[in-house]
Design a protein around this motif. Sequence first.
Motif, PDB file in Angstrom:
ATOM      1  N   PRO A 199       0.690  -1.237   0.220  1.00 19.91           N
ATOM      2  CA  PRO A 199       0.065  -0.031   0.213  1.00 19.91           C
ATOM      3  C   PRO A 199       0.779   1.106  -0.336  1.00 19.91           C
ATOM      4  CG  PRO A 199      -1.101  -1.311   1.289  1.00 19.91           C
ATOM      5  CD  PRO A 199       0.172  -2.038   1.244  1.00 19.91           C
ATOM      6  N   THR A 200       1.969   1.411   0.684  1.00 21.71           N
ATOM      7  CA  THR A 200       2.579   2.321   0.693  1.00 21.71           C
ATOM      8  C   THR A 200       3.536   2.397  -0.238  1.00 21.71           C
ATOM      9  OG1 THR A 200       3.411   2.400   3.113  1.00 21.71           O
ATOM     10  CG2 THR A 200       4.492   4.070   2.446  1.00 21.71           C
TER      11      THR A 200
ATOM     12  N   THR B 270       2.494   2.088  -3.533  1.00 22.93           N
ATOM     13  CA  THR B 270       1.929   2.339  -4.658  1.00 22.93           C
ATOM     14  C   THR B 270       1.308   2.792  -3.837  1.00 22.93           C
ATOM     15  OG1 THR B 270       1.240  -0.043  -4.723  1.00 22.93           O
ATOM     16  CG2 THR B 270      -0.597   1.759  -5.777  1.00 22.93           C
ATOM     17  N   GLU B 271       1.228   3.856  -2.696  1.00 20.31           N
ATOM     18  CA  GLU B 271       0.950   5.738  -2.842  1.00 20.31           C
ATOM     19  C   GLU B 271       2.395   6.167  -3.527  1.00 20.31           C
ATOM     20  OE1 GLU B 271      -1.115   7.862   0.183  1.00 20.31           O
ATOM     21  OE2 GLU B 271       0.260   6.659   0.572  1.00 20.31           O
TER      22      GLU B 271
ATOM     23  N   VAL C 177       2.229   6.475  -7.392  1.00 18.87           N
ATOM     24  CA  VAL C 177       0.999   6.670  -8.200  1.00 18.87           C
ATOM     25  C   VAL C 177       1.614   8.053  -9.267  1.00 18.87           C
ATOM     26  CG1 VAL C 177      -1.143   7.673  -8.314  1.00 18.87           C
ATOM     27  CG2 VAL C 177      -0.658   5.691  -7.147  1.00 18.87           C
TER      28      VAL C 177
ATOM     29  N   TYR D  64      -1.848   2.937 -12.748  1.00 20.05           N
ATOM     30  CA  TYR D  64      -2.509   2.577 -11.282  1.00 20.05           C
ATOM     31  C   TYR D  64      -4.231   2.891 -11.054  1.00 20.05           C
ATOM     32  CZ  TYR D  64       2.304   2.119  -9.600  1.00 20.05           C
ATOM     33  OH  TYR D  64       3.317   1.423  -8.522  1.00 20.05           O
TER      34      TYR D  64
ATOM     35  N   THR E 168      -7.104   5.580  -8.425  1.00 16.43           N
ATOM     36  CA  THR E 168      -5.958   5.396  -8.121  1.00 16.43           C
ATOM     37  C   THR E 168      -6.038   5.731  -6.251  1.00 16.43           C
ATOM     38  OG1 THR E 168      -5.174   7.702  -8.124  1.00 16.43           O
ATOM     39  CG2 THR E 168      -4.412   6.722  -9.609  1.00 16.43           C
TER      40      THR E 168
ATOM     41  N   VAL F 122      -5.398   2.764  -3.520  1.00  9.59           N
ATOM     42  CA  VAL F 122      -4.579   2.826  -2.515  1.00  9.59           C
ATOM     43  C   VAL F 122      -5.566   2.153  -0.948  1.00  9.59           C
ATOM     44  CG1 VAL F 122      -2.815   4.063  -1.073  1.00  9.59           C
ATOM     45  CG2 VAL F 122      -2.717   4.550  -3.027  1.00  9.59           C
ATOM     46  N   TRP F 123      -6.635   3.207  -1.024  1.00 13.30           N
ATOM     47  CA  TRP F 123      -7.240   2.546   0.046  1.00 13.30           C
ATOM     48  C   TRP F 123      -7.833   1.401   0.089  1.00 13.30           C
ATOM     49  CZ3 TRP F 123      -9.531   5.029   4.431  1.00 13.30           C
ATOM     50  CH2 TRP F 123     -10.791   4.375   5.011  1.00 13.30           C
TER      51      TRP F 123
ATOM     52  N   LEU G 160      -6.012  -1.072  -0.968  1.00 14.51           N
ATOM     53  CA  LEU G 160      -5.173  -2.309  -0.048  1.00 14.51           C
ATOM     54  C   LEU G 160      -5.151  -2.286   0.955  1.00 14.51           C
ATOM     55  CD1 LEU G 160      -2.985  -1.179  -3.971  1.00 14.51           C
ATOM     56  CD2 LEU G 160      -3.733  -3.790  -3.292  1.00 14.51           C
ATOM     57  N   ARG G 161      -4.769  -1.139   1.312  1.00 17.38           N
ATOM     58  CA  ARG G 161      -4.693  -1.236   3.066  1.00 17.38           C
ATOM     59  C   ARG G 161      -5.810  -1.430   3.664  1.00 17.38           C
ATOM     60  NH1 ARG G 161      -0.635   2.362   3.765  1.00 17.38           N
ATOM     61  NH2 ARG G 161      -0.167   4.424   2.854  1.00 17.38           N
TER      62      ARG G 161
END
Length: 386
Positions: free
Chosen positions: A285-286, A288-289, A292, A299, A319, A323-324, A326-327
């Motif tokens: 997650p981190t 990817t963020e 992006v 993405y 995007t 991210v949301w 994935l977390r």
Amino acid sequence: MTASIALPRILRVGAGASAELAGVLDSLKLSRPLLVSDPFVVERPFFQALLADLKEAGLSPGVFAETVPDPTSTVVEEGVRALREGGFDSVVGVGGGSPIDTAKAVALLSTHGGRMRDYRTPVVTDALALPVVAVPTTAGSGSECTRYSVITDAETGERMLCAGLAMLPRAALVDFELTLDVPPRLTADTGLDALTRAIEAYVSARANPVSDGLAREAMRTVFTHLRAAYAEPGDRPAREALMVGAAQAGMAFSNSGAALVHGMSRPVGTHFGVAHGLSNAMLLPTLTEFSVPSAPDRYAECARAMGLAGPNSTDGEATGALVWELRLLNQDLEVPTPRGHGISAERWWGLAPLMAEQALASEEAADGPRMPTVEEAVELYHAVYG
């Protein structure tokens, strides 16, 4: 630029595919396979049934069951000795990514000689090695369909990525029934490994139309079914979907490449012994963020493929949802942070600069859409720690 596509010559997918091992070996004119696995797998009834089927078909199999998680060059060398002493003509990797990677490495060294460190990237070994047949028992690495093997140098502790057609199995038997008793923690870690490979294959600088199609379908399939397989290990439709999705992710990854998550994940495994799938999950997650902004369109398409955003959504909306979610997925699958995994803050922070340098020296990080500075990579490791 021309894309180079390579897949196993034979790919059997579905319930009972593993039972076709004897016929596949015979079709390849192979009669003395060395089955490479681990002590747990060789005690399972399906493995004993495979062995009996091979003998009944008139083949002369041997077993090397000394593989370990995150296989080492020492274990590979022991496997090569067993292969040569037994006069075997092929290698069958049975198990998760570690036994299959070990089988590939044994086939490579038994053919071309030398030491595993001679084959670490940027070396690419396309000269064919001894034939390998892969029978995966987890839905994760997709190693059964890739031209990669990851072996830890026993002397330096480095996790070495070895690449080339020499590592590509001639055949893969993808049988989801072998995963029905995989426990939830391993299901989560291997499933998130497959999801990471699919996402990174799609955003890699070496992505191409063939890998894109495989990656999109793998993302959709794995994301849709991973929670169900985690919650109910015996869910056959979910298990089948995960197994197919992992193979697709492996094919996409093998024919495209990875990115920053894989680059920064390997040092975590090297220094802290964290399983590769779990370290990918911790970082996904981190990182990817962070990545992006350098490839928002790619993405965003990942989010749409996973059903997280509609076709008319803006890239920013898509995007953000990616991210949301994935977390949230990590939370639902109880993925620990490095702190939660028991890694001390002192060791993590002390090794972060070295891990950052090692990560950024990797070919995988270079293929990603955004390459951090060493200082930024250190900050990312700090952010991930928890």
